[in-house]
Design an enzyme around this catalytic site. Sequence first.
Site, short mmCIF file in Angstrom:
data_model
loop_
_atom_site.label_atom_id
_atom_site.label_comp_id
_atom_site.label_asym_id
_atom_site.label_seq_id
_atom_site.Cartn_x
_atom_site.Cartn_y
_atom_site.Cartn_z
N ARG A 165 0.99 5.62 -2.00
CA ARG A 165 0.63 6.94 -1.45
C ARG A 165 0.53 6.84 0.08
O ARG A 165 0.76 5.79 0.67
CB ARG A 165 -0.70 7.41 -2.03
CG ARG A 165 -1.88 6.57 -1.59
CD ARG A 165 -3.20 7.16 -2.04
NE ARG A 165 -4.28 6.60 -1.28
CZ ARG A 165 -5.41 6.15 -1.81
NH1 ARG A 165 -5.60 6.21 -3.11
NH2 ARG A 165 -6.37 5.66 -1.03
N TYR B 61 -13.24 -2.78 10.76
CA TYR B 61 -11.87 -2.24 10.79
C TYR B 61 -11.25 -2.40 12.19
O TYR B 61 -10.08 -2.79 12.33
CB TYR B 61 -11.95 -0.77 10.40
CG TYR B 61 -10.65 -0.03 10.25
CD1 TYR B 61 -9.88 -0.15 9.08
CD2 TYR B 61 -10.19 0.84 11.24
CE1 TYR B 61 -8.70 0.56 8.93
CE2 TYR B 61 -9.02 1.55 11.10
CZ TYR B 61 -8.27 1.41 9.94
OH TYR B 61 -7.11 2.12 9.79
N ALA C 164 -10.36 -5.99 12.73
CA ALA C 164 -9.17 -6.34 11.94
C ALA C 164 -7.91 -5.76 12.58
O ALA C 164 -6.88 -6.44 12.68
CB ALA C 164 -9.31 -5.83 10.50
N LYS C 165 -7.99 -4.51 13.03
CA LYS C 165 -6.78 -3.86 13.57
C LYS C 165 -6.40 -4.42 14.93
O LYS C 165 -5.21 -4.45 15.28
CB LYS C 165 -6.99 -2.34 13.63
CG LYS C 165 -7.02 -1.67 12.24
CD LYS C 165 -5.79 -1.99 11.41
CE LYS C 165 -5.57 -1.00 10.28
NZ LYS C 165 -4.42 -1.37 9.43
N GLY D 114 0.82 -1.21 0.00
CA GLY D 114 0.00 0.00 0.00
C GLY D 114 0.85 1.26 0.00
O GLY D 114 0.48 2.27 0.59
N ALA D 115 2.00 1.20 -0.70
CA ALA D 115 2.99 2.28 -0.59
C ALA D 115 2.97 3.26 -1.76
O ALA D 115 3.85 4.11 -1.86
CB ALA D 115 4.39 1.69 -0.44
N SER E 131 -4.07 0.27 14.44
CA SER E 131 -4.74 1.58 14.47
C SER E 131 -5.26 1.83 15.87
O SER E 131 -5.57 0.88 16.61
CB SER E 131 -5.92 1.59 13.49
OG SER E 131 -6.74 2.74 13.71
N VAL F 101 -2.84 -7.69 -1.95
CA VAL F 101 -2.27 -8.48 -0.84
C VAL F 101 -3.22 -9.55 -0.33
O VAL F 101 -2.79 -10.46 0.39
CB VAL F 101 -1.81 -7.57 0.33
CG1 VAL F 101 -0.70 -6.63 -0.10
CG2 VAL F 101 -3.00 -6.81 0.94
P1 NAP Z 1 -4.41 5.32 1.93
O1 NAP Z 1 -3.91 6.71 1.68
O2 NAP Z 1 -5.79 4.98 1.55
O3 NAP Z 1 -3.38 4.32 1.25
C1 NAP Z 1 -3.60 2.93 1.30
C2 NAP Z 1 -2.96 2.30 0.09
O4 NAP Z 1 -3.18 0.87 0.19
C3 NAP Z 1 -3.57 2.76 -1.24
O5 NAP Z 1 -2.55 3.06 -2.17
C4 NAP Z 1 -4.39 1.55 -1.66
O6 NAP Z 1 -4.51 1.39 -3.06
C5 NAP Z 1 -3.58 0.41 -1.10
N1 NAP Z 1 -4.34 -0.82 -1.02
C6 NAP Z 1 -5.64 -0.97 -0.65
N2 NAP Z 1 -6.01 -2.25 -0.73
C7 NAP Z 1 -4.93 -2.94 -1.17
C8 NAP Z 1 -4.70 -4.30 -1.49
N3 NAP Z 1 -5.67 -5.23 -1.36
N4 NAP Z 1 -3.47 -4.67 -1.94
C9 NAP Z 1 -2.50 -3.74 -2.09
N5 NAP Z 1 -2.66 -2.44 -1.81
C10 NAP Z 1 -3.87 -2.03 -1.37
O7 NAP Z 1 -4.29 4.94 3.48
P2 NAP Z 1 -3.29 5.43 4.64
O8 NAP Z 1 -3.99 6.44 5.45
O9 NAP Z 1 -1.95 5.69 4.09
O10 NAP Z 1 -3.26 4.09 5.53
C11 NAP Z 1 -2.19 3.16 5.50
C12 NAP Z 1 -2.40 2.15 6.63
O11 NAP Z 1 -2.46 2.85 7.87
C13 NAP Z 1 -3.69 1.35 6.53
O12 NAP Z 1 -3.48 0.04 7.00
C14 NAP Z 1 -4.61 2.09 7.47
O13 NAP Z 1 -5.65 1.27 7.93
C15 NAP Z 1 -3.64 2.48 8.55
N6 NAP Z 1 -4.06 3.61 9.39
C16 NAP Z 1 -4.26 4.84 8.86
C17 NAP Z 1 -4.63 5.89 9.69
C18 NAP Z 1 -4.85 7.29 9.18
O14 NAP Z 1 -5.29 8.15 9.98
N7 NAP Z 1 -4.59 7.59 7.90
C19 NAP Z 1 -4.80 5.68 11.07
C20 NAP Z 1 -4.58 4.39 11.57
C21 NAP Z 1 -4.20 3.37 10.73
P3 NAP Z 1 -5.75 2.04 -3.88
O15 NAP Z 1 -5.51 3.50 -3.84
O16 NAP Z 1 -5.61 1.49 -5.25
O17 NAP Z 1 -6.98 1.63 -3.16
#
Ligand code: NAP
Length: 252
Positions: A16, A152, A155-156, A13-14, A140, A62
Amino acid sequence: MGRFDGRVAIITGAARGIGFGVAERFAEEGASVAVVDLDESAAAEAASRLPGAKHIGVGANVAKAEDVEAAVKRTVEELGGLHILMNNAGITRDNLLFKMTEEDWDLVMGVHLKGAFLMSKAAQAVFVPQKYGKIVNVSSVSALGNRGQANYSAAKMGVQGFTRTLAIELGPYGVNVNAIAPGFIATEMTDATAARVGMSVEDFRAAAAQANPVRRTGEPADIAAAAAFLAADESSYITGQTLYVDGGVTLG
Ligand code: NAP
C-alpha cells in the site's frame, strides 16, 4: 518501450501507500515487481493489481535476515533476476523522548535501518557479480528533526549516511545508491498520525498543504516519479544523493 523493460524490482512495504505507488509506476514502465510486505496475502493482492509483466507478492519482515534472504532468493528464481531495490518499508512509533520506550526505539531502527541493511546486503550479492544495480532508499524530511520522532528522525538521517556509504562501496561495481526524502504524502501512515494528534484526515492534510510553498500535499505518484528517475539508466551519474520531494517544506 518502457525504461524498465526486462528489469526486476523489489519494493519493500509495497502492499500500500508510497511503495504501491512506486510499484505501479515501475510496472507501467515495464518492470516485473516483487511486492514485499509483512502480510503475504496483502502483498499478493497488491501484486495482482499491477499492470503488465509478471509480478509476485512476497511475505517478509525486512528486519529478519532469514525472511530477507528468502525474499531475494524467491524473486530471483520466480522473476528471473534482480536489478532494482527500493527500501521503502517503514513504521512510526512516535512519542516525546521521556515517554518513548526502548521497544519504540528498537522497532523503528529495526525496520528502517536494519531492514535497509539486510535487504541491500542480500541484493548486492546479485548486483555486484552482474555489475548492475539500483538501490533507492527512503529517508524523510523528519531526518532534519521533528518533535516526537527522535527514533524515526535518527533512523531516517541514518538512511542518508547509509546511502552515501553504499554509493562509495558499490559504485565501482555499477551500482547506484540514492535516497528520496519525502515530505507529507497522503497515505495510511499520515492518516494514522492525524488520528494520534486528534485531527480529522481532511484538516490534517489541509494544514500540511498550507505548510509548504506549493500548497498541496504529496501523493505516492510524486515519490514514484522521483524513484523511477533514480532507478533508470539516465541517472547513472547520480549516486549517494538524497532528493527531497517535499513541496519545498524544508526550504524554511
Ligand atoms: P504505509 O502506508 O504505512 O505503508 C508502509 C508499508 O510497509 C505497510 O504496508 C507496512 O505493512 C509495511 N511494513 C512495515 N513494517 C514492515 C516490515 N518490517 N517488513 C516489511 N514491510 C513492512 O507508509 P507510507 O506512508 O507508504 O511510507 C512508506 C515509506 O515512506 C516509509 O519508509 C515511511 O517512513 C516513508 N515516508 C513517508 C512519508 C509520508 O508522509 N507518508 C513521509 C516521509 C517518509 P503493515 O501494513 O502490515 O504494517
